[in-house]
Design an enzyme around this catalytic site. Structure first.
Site, PDB file in Angstrom:
ATOM      1  N   HIS A  59       0.797  -1.229   0.000  1.00 22.99           N
ATOM      2  CA  HIS A  59       0.000   0.000   0.000  1.00 22.99           C
ATOM      3  C   HIS A  59       0.834   1.286   0.000  1.00 22.99           C
ATOM      4  O   HIS A  59       0.261   2.370  -0.022  1.00 22.99           O
ATOM      5  CB  HIS A  59      -0.913   0.007   1.225  1.00 22.99           C
ATOM      6  CG  HIS A  59      -0.126   0.070   2.490  1.00 22.99           C
ATOM      7  ND1 HIS A  59       0.504  -1.024   3.018  1.00 22.99           N
ATOM      8  CD2 HIS A  59       0.170   1.115   3.292  1.00 22.99           C
ATOM      9  CE1 HIS A  59       1.153  -0.657   4.114  1.00 22.99           C
ATOM     10  NE2 HIS A  59       0.971   0.640   4.304  1.00 22.99           N
ATOM     11  N   HIS A  74       1.714   6.955  -0.778  1.00 24.02           N
ATOM     12  CA  HIS A  74       0.818   6.122   0.025  1.00 24.02           C
ATOM     13  C   HIS A  74      -0.469   5.916  -0.772  1.00 24.02           C
ATOM     14  O   HIS A  74      -1.145   6.874  -1.120  1.00 24.02           O
ATOM     15  CB  HIS A  74       0.516   6.811   1.365  1.00 24.02           C
ATOM     16  CG  HIS A  74       0.185   5.854   2.449  1.00 24.02           C
ATOM     17  ND1 HIS A  74      -1.054   5.244   2.556  1.00 24.02           N
ATOM     18  CD2 HIS A  74       0.925   5.381   3.473  1.00 24.02           C
ATOM     19  CE1 HIS A  74      -1.055   4.450   3.619  1.00 24.02           C
ATOM     20  NE2 HIS A  74       0.141   4.510   4.187  1.00 24.02           N
TER      21      HIS A  74
END
Length: 152
Positions: A59, A74
């Site tokens: 992620h 992110h």
């Protein structure tokens, strides 16, 4: 010194970090930058700069340049809770990458369907806000287009 061009990892709409629904990013505790509200289409998140993959999670990832500038990408907020599901890594930690190279494939629509915000903070680590020259926030950006310049 020539400013470092930091490119958008995804296509979407540029928004200020203050709009990220996570106080760590919204308050620039990790560092200054911008966020991208991604288009809801499956695809790859791209390396924002040339460098080495310094950190890699399904992620999130960090690419560090040869001169030590490090950029965090992110993919969504709280997406660590997905435990990697829906994310496909295309590189390994320590690999040298070029700006625009696919790092992680994902689908922002699936992230949103799972109940998480798919917004993507792009942060200049160990930087001060005054060294960044952002593109106009709240406008469209294509993956691989300059998101901000970083004077180092």
């Amino acid at each position: 010194m020539t400013p470092l061009a930091v490119n958008s990892p995804v296509s979407g709409r540029v928004v200020p970090l203050t709009e990220v629904p996570d106080q760590v990013f919204a308050n620039a505790m990790v560092g200054p930058g911008l966020a991208v509200e991604p288009d809801r289409a499956a695809g790859a998140a791209l390396a924002p700069v040339d460098g080495t993959v310094a950190a890699l999670h399904p992620h999130a990832f960090v690419v560090a340049t040869e001169d030590g500038a490090a950029v965090l990408v992110h993919l969504g907020i709280d997406t660590v809770k997905l435990k990697g599901e829906g994310f496909t890594l295309h590189v390994v930690k320590g690999e040298k990458v070029r700006a625009g190279q696919p790092i992680v494939s994902w689908n922002p629509a699936d992230v949103e369907a799972a109940g998480y915000a798919p917004i993507c903070p792009v942060v200049a680590l160990d930087a001060v806000a005054e060294t960044l020259e952002p593109r106009q926030a709240d406008g469209p950006v294509g993956a691989g287009e300059v998101l901000f310049s970083w004077r180092r």
